[in-house]
Design a protein around this motif. Structure first.
Motif, PDB file in Angstrom:
ATOM      1  N   PRO A   1      45.948 -30.713 -20.031  1.00  0.00           N
ATOM      2  CA  PRO A   1      45.646 -31.351 -21.321  1.00  0.00           C
ATOM      3  C   PRO A   1      44.340 -30.833 -21.920  1.00  0.00           C
ATOM      4  CG  PRO A   1      45.334 -32.897 -19.510  1.00  0.00           C
ATOM      5  CD  PRO A   1      45.906 -31.656 -18.914  1.00  0.00           C
ATOM      6  N   VAL A   2      44.353 -30.648 -23.244  1.00  0.00           N
ATOM      7  CA  VAL A   2      43.198 -30.122 -23.966  1.00  0.00           C
ATOM      8  C   VAL A   2      43.069 -30.908 -25.264  1.00  0.00           C
ATOM      9  CG1 VAL A   2      42.270 -28.092 -25.141  1.00  0.00           C
ATOM     10  CG2 VAL A   2      43.512 -27.806 -23.024  1.00  0.00           C
ATOM     11  N   ALA A   3      41.835 -31.228 -25.640  1.00  0.00           N
ATOM     12  CA  ALA A   3      41.603 -31.868 -26.932  1.00  0.00           C
ATOM     13  C   ALA A   3      41.839 -30.840 -28.034  1.00  0.00           C
ATOM     14  CB  ALA A   3      40.185 -32.415 -27.013  1.00  0.00           C
ATOM     15  N   LEU A   4      42.383 -31.287 -29.162  1.00  0.00           N
ATOM     16  CA  LEU A   4      42.720 -30.372 -30.255  1.00  0.00           C
ATOM     17  C   LEU A   4      41.497 -29.616 -30.757  1.00  0.00           C
ATOM     18  CD1 LEU A   4      44.811 -29.248 -32.195  1.00  0.00           C
ATOM     19  CD2 LEU A   4      44.364 -31.207 -33.682  1.00  0.00           C
ATOM     20  N   ASP A   5      40.336 -30.262 -30.835  1.00  0.00           N
ATOM     21  CA  ASP A   5      39.147 -29.588 -31.343  1.00  0.00           C
ATOM     22  C   ASP A   5      38.568 -28.573 -30.351  1.00  0.00           C
ATOM     23  OD1 ASP A   5      38.437 -31.604 -29.621  1.00  0.00           O
ATOM     24  OD2 ASP A   5      36.712 -32.286 -30.790  1.00  0.00           O
ATOM     25  N   ARG A   6      39.003 -28.612 -29.087  1.00  0.00           N
ATOM     26  CA  ARG A   6      38.537 -27.642 -28.083  1.00  0.00           C
ATOM     27  C   ARG A   6      39.572 -26.558 -27.798  1.00  0.00           C
ATOM     28  NH1 ARG A   6      37.562 -28.835 -23.024  1.00  0.00           N
ATOM     29  NH2 ARG A   6      36.195 -27.047 -22.915  1.00  0.00           N
ATOM     30  N   LEU A   7      40.703 -26.583 -28.498  1.00  0.00           N
ATOM     31  CA  LEU A   7      41.794 -25.660 -28.206  1.00  0.00           C
ATOM     32  C   LEU A   7      41.382 -24.203 -28.397  1.00  0.00           C
ATOM     33  CD1 LEU A   7      44.756 -25.233 -27.450  1.00  0.00           C
ATOM     34  CD2 LEU A   7      45.332 -25.496 -29.862  1.00  0.00           C
ATOM     35  N   ALA A   8      40.685 -23.886 -29.483  1.00  0.00           N
ATOM     36  CA  ALA A   8      40.269 -22.501 -29.732  1.00  0.00           C
ATOM     37  C   ALA A   8      39.358 -21.993 -28.622  1.00  0.00           C
ATOM     38  CB  ALA A   8      39.574 -22.395 -31.086  1.00  0.00           C
ATOM     39  N   GLU A   9      38.441 -22.827 -28.193  1.00  0.00           N
ATOM     40  CA  GLU A   9      37.509 -22.437 -27.123  1.00  0.00           C
ATOM     41  C   GLU A   9      38.252 -22.190 -25.808  1.00  0.00           C
ATOM     42  OE1 GLU A   9      34.165 -24.792 -24.489  1.00  0.00           O
ATOM     43  OE2 GLU A   9      34.462 -25.375 -26.581  1.00  0.00           O
ATOM     44  N   VAL A  10      39.176 -23.071 -25.471  1.00  0.00           N
ATOM     45  CA  VAL A  10      39.941 -22.922 -24.225  1.00  0.00           C
ATOM     46  C   VAL A  10      40.807 -21.662 -24.276  1.00  0.00           C
ATOM     47  CG1 VAL A  10      41.780 -23.969 -22.833  1.00  0.00           C
ATOM     48  CG2 VAL A  10      39.909 -25.378 -23.681  1.00  0.00           C
ATOM     49  N   LEU A  11      41.442 -21.396 -25.417  1.00  0.00           N
ATOM     50  CA  LEU A  11      42.274 -20.195 -25.541  1.00  0.00           C
ATOM     51  C   LEU A  11      41.442 -18.924 -25.436  1.00  0.00           C
ATOM     52  CD1 LEU A  11      44.778 -21.241 -28.338  1.00  0.00           C
ATOM     53  CD2 LEU A  11      45.231 -20.978 -25.907  1.00  0.00           C
ATOM     54  N   ARG A  12      40.241 -18.917 -26.041  1.00  0.00           N
ATOM     55  CA  ARG A  12      39.362 -17.750 -25.918  1.00  0.00           C
ATOM     56  C   ARG A  12      38.988 -17.519 -24.458  1.00  0.00           C
ATOM     57  NH1 ARG A  12      35.681 -19.884 -29.341  1.00  0.00           N
ATOM     58  NH2 ARG A  12      36.711 -20.015 -31.332  1.00  0.00           N
ATOM     59  N   THR A  13      38.687 -18.603 -23.741  1.00  0.00           N
ATOM     60  CA  THR A  13      38.313 -18.484 -22.335  1.00  0.00           C
ATOM     61  C   THR A  13      39.481 -17.973 -21.498  1.00  0.00           C
ATOM     62  OG1 THR A  13      36.789 -20.339 -22.606  1.00  0.00           O
ATOM     63  CG2 THR A  13      37.396 -19.753 -20.363  1.00  0.00           C
ATOM     64  N   LYS A  14      40.674 -18.552 -21.712  1.00  0.00           N
ATOM     65  CA  LYS A  14      41.834 -18.171 -20.903  1.00  0.00           C
ATOM     66  C   LYS A  14      42.336 -16.767 -21.217  1.00  0.00           C
ATOM     67  CE  LYS A  14      43.810 -22.427 -19.344  1.00  0.00           C
ATOM     68  NZ  LYS A  14      44.352 -22.274 -18.029  1.00  0.00           N
ATOM     69  N   SER A  15      42.186 -16.324 -22.466  1.00  0.00           N
ATOM     70  CA  SER A  15      42.653 -14.976 -22.796  1.00  0.00           C
ATOM     71  C   SER A  15      41.709 -13.922 -22.234  1.00  0.00           C
ATOM     72  CB  SER A  15      42.815 -14.811 -24.300  1.00  0.00           C
ATOM     73  OG  SER A  15      41.579 -14.932 -24.956  1.00  0.00           O
ATOM     74  N   GLY A  16      40.458 -14.273 -22.026  1.00  0.00           N
ATOM     75  CA  GLY A  16      39.507 -13.369 -21.388  1.00  0.00           C
ATOM     76  C   GLY A  16      39.379 -12.052 -22.115  1.00  0.00           C
ATOM     77  N   ASP A  17      39.523 -10.959 -21.378  1.00  0.00           N
ATOM     78  CA  ASP A  17      39.366  -9.614 -21.929  1.00  0.00           C
ATOM     79  C   ASP A  17      40.692  -9.008 -22.360  1.00  0.00           C
ATOM     80  OD1 ASP A  17      36.663  -9.796 -21.438  1.00  0.00           O
ATOM     81  OD2 ASP A  17      36.813  -8.854 -19.456  1.00  0.00           O
TER      82      ASP A  17
END
Length: 134
Positions: free
Chosen positions: A76-92
């Protein structure tokens, strides 16, 4: 009296049945691999489409359930943190992509809020998932 039996022949392996079996196994394993599409999403009622292509190069799964709760790979992820989590998970990753599993009862506003967060993460490859219509 001497009986001529003929020259003794060496045993040989016939190659045609062997080639047939190899091709049969190859086809079996190709179809088995194609049917093993792994999705890291939660079960939701997806909309139906008669022309639903499958994108095989996607790396992340985002699920939005009927209540509007957002999940990234079942977490689960808060909607306002979704962009940050996706940037972290996509990595390089050079060209990351997202499979978006949205419930068919979801409002457009909620769906577009999620899509905006995905775009703010810098991800341009987005695939809206659906089920094939019978």
């Amino acid at each position: 009296m001497k009986v001529d039996i003929g020259a003794t022949r060496k045993a040989r392996i016939d190659m045609l049945p062997l080639i047939d079996i190899v091709f049969l196994l190859l086809v079996f394993f190709i179809y088995a691999m194609l049917s093993m599409a792994v999705h890291h999403a939660l079960p939701v009622s997806l909309p139906l489409s008669s022309t639903a292509p499958l994108d095989k190069q996607v790396t992340l799964s985002v699920t939005v359930d009927r209540q509007g709760a957002v999940f990234v790979d079942k977490a689960p992820v808060a909607l306002d943190r979704l962009a940050e989590v996706l940037r972290t998970k996509s990595g390089d990753s050079k060209d990351p992509g997202v499979l978006l599993f949205a419930d068919n009862q979801l409002t457009y506003q909620t769906l577009y809020s999620v899509i905006d967060q995905i775009k703010m993460a810098g991800i341009d490859r987005l695939s809206l998932e659906c089920e094939r219509q019978p």
